[in-house]
Design a protein around this motif. Sequence first.
Motif, PDB file in Angstrom:
ATOM      1  N   VAL A  21      -9.404  -4.243 -11.359  1.00 53.93           N
ATOM      2  CA  VAL A  21      -8.295  -4.423 -11.111  1.00 53.93           C
ATOM      3  C   VAL A  21      -7.750  -3.176 -11.893  1.00 53.93           C
ATOM      4  CG1 VAL A  21      -5.479  -5.527 -10.930  1.00 53.93           C
ATOM      5  CG2 VAL A  21      -7.123  -6.507 -10.157  1.00 53.93           C
ATOM      6  N   ALA A  22      -7.195  -1.905 -11.481  1.00 52.67           N
ATOM      7  CA  ALA A  22      -6.938  -0.239 -11.997  1.00 52.67           C
ATOM      8  C   ALA A  22      -5.389  -0.084 -11.640  1.00 52.67           C
ATOM      9  CB  ALA A  22      -8.113   0.433 -11.881  1.00 52.67           C
ATOM     10  N   ALA A  73      -5.025  -5.012  -3.300  1.00 52.07           N
ATOM     11  CA  ALA A  73      -5.932  -5.205  -1.810  1.00 52.07           C
ATOM     12  C   ALA A  73      -4.492  -4.640  -0.908  1.00 52.07           C
ATOM     13  CB  ALA A  73      -6.770  -6.184  -1.051  1.00 52.07           C
ATOM     14  N   LEU A  74      -2.912  -4.966  -0.792  1.00 51.97           N
ATOM     15  CA  LEU A  74      -2.376  -4.688   0.101  1.00 51.97           C
ATOM     16  C   LEU A  74      -1.949  -3.556  -0.059  1.00 51.97           C
ATOM     17  CD1 LEU A  74       0.407  -8.266  -0.240  1.00 51.97           C
ATOM     18  CD2 LEU A  74      -1.174  -6.856   1.912  1.00 51.97           C
ATOM     19  N   MET A 171      -0.809  -8.445   6.155  1.00 49.78           N
ATOM     20  CA  MET A 171      -1.235  -9.716   5.675  1.00 49.78           C
ATOM     21  C   MET A 171      -2.191 -10.130   4.678  1.00 49.78           C
ATOM     22  SD  MET A 171       0.100 -13.100   7.543  1.00 49.78           S
ATOM     23  CE  MET A 171      -1.014 -13.217   8.414  1.00 49.78           C
ATOM     24  N   ILE A 172      -2.249 -11.053   3.535  1.00 45.71           N
ATOM     25  CA  ILE A 172      -3.219 -11.035   2.966  1.00 45.71           C
ATOM     26  C   ILE A 172      -3.312 -12.069   2.888  1.00 45.71           C
ATOM     27  CG2 ILE A 172      -2.760 -10.844   0.845  1.00 45.71           C
ATOM     28  CD1 ILE A 172      -5.207  -9.480  -0.089  1.00 45.71           C
ATOM     29  N   LEU A 173      -4.635 -13.156   2.916  1.00 48.82           N
ATOM     30  CA  LEU A 173      -3.995 -14.392   2.702  1.00 48.82           C
ATOM     31  C   LEU A 173      -5.609 -14.845   2.268  1.00 48.82           C
ATOM     32  CD1 LEU A 173      -5.675 -14.754   5.677  1.00 48.82           C
ATOM     33  CD2 LEU A 173      -3.107 -15.371   6.275  1.00 48.82           C
ATOM     34  N   VAL A 174      -5.975 -16.195   2.275  1.00 46.83           N
ATOM     35  CA  VAL A 174      -7.498 -17.027   2.359  1.00 46.83           C
ATOM     36  C   VAL A 174      -8.233 -17.813   3.428  1.00 46.83           C
ATOM     37  CG1 VAL A 174      -8.992 -18.278   0.556  1.00 46.83           C
ATOM     38  CG2 VAL A 174      -6.606 -17.182  -0.149  1.00 46.83           C
ATOM     39  N   MET A 187      -7.801  -9.592   4.893  1.00 43.71           N
ATOM     40  CA  MET A 187      -6.958  -8.533   5.145  1.00 43.71           C
ATOM     41  C   MET A 187      -6.633  -8.576   6.816  1.00 43.71           C
ATOM     42  SD  MET A 187      -4.268  -6.621   3.795  1.00 43.71           S
ATOM     43  CE  MET A 187      -5.440  -6.452   2.425  1.00 43.71           C
ATOM     44  N   VAL A 188      -5.245  -9.057   6.621  1.00 41.22           N
ATOM     45  CA  VAL A 188      -5.312  -8.672   8.665  1.00 41.22           C
ATOM     46  C   VAL A 188      -4.251  -7.470   8.430  1.00 41.22           C
ATOM     47  CG1 VAL A 188      -3.876 -10.187  10.421  1.00 41.22           C
ATOM     48  CG2 VAL A 188      -5.613 -11.386   8.220  1.00 41.22           C
TER      49      VAL A 188
END
Length: 230
Positions: A21-22, A73-74, A171-174, A187-188
Amino acid sequence: MQYYTKARKNMVDCQIHTSGVANGKILEAFETVPREKFVPQSYQDVSYLGEDLILNDGRFLLEPATHARMVEALDLSPDSYVLDLSVAAGYSAAILSPLVTTVVSIDPKKPSLDKAQEVWDATGASNVCGFKGKLCDGWAEDGPYSHIFVGGAVSEIPKNLVAQLQPGGKMILVVKNKGQQFGQVTMVRRAISQDNETQPDNEVEYSYVSLFESACPYLPGFEPGDKFSF
């Protein structure tokens, strides 16, 4: 207080930054937001460990590195309008708060929501709006959203939540299949086609891509099989 300040810096330097993460604003959010304030007192001293922190009543905090990677990522912007679906009494919403214009946060229990509101007020997260409701229902009343953050595992991509995204929203989820230890951080993206806006929830078009693995728990209401009230 100094102990937790140092713990936050170590979390960012040794767990989050080293995971790739940057984004400086995200790193600053994780170093600034007091993670220990969002957990019961008995868990505060272990709240900065580099793993999912399992609390009581089915609640948990995502592993810091996984959480930060999902937020990055979002690809949020200052004008992003985000729905947050998590179970750690407001921590995820507090992380999102300095990165976006508005966060709508849902919690199934009013006492937890009230506690989260107290910490949001104390930490200056004035752009977070909390509502009591089931995580699996989202919060269509104030949608659509440019982004949805789902802070845990689901058994399948919930189309009712995809329908609460703006066309082109993300949308992000696992996604974790039944019986598996690891799921895929996914990532959706809702299709941009304008026809999508009038389709029933179960017919909304979307695409998705898997990003990396996570062994985080299921969110209440998103488990394989029958849903239950949280």
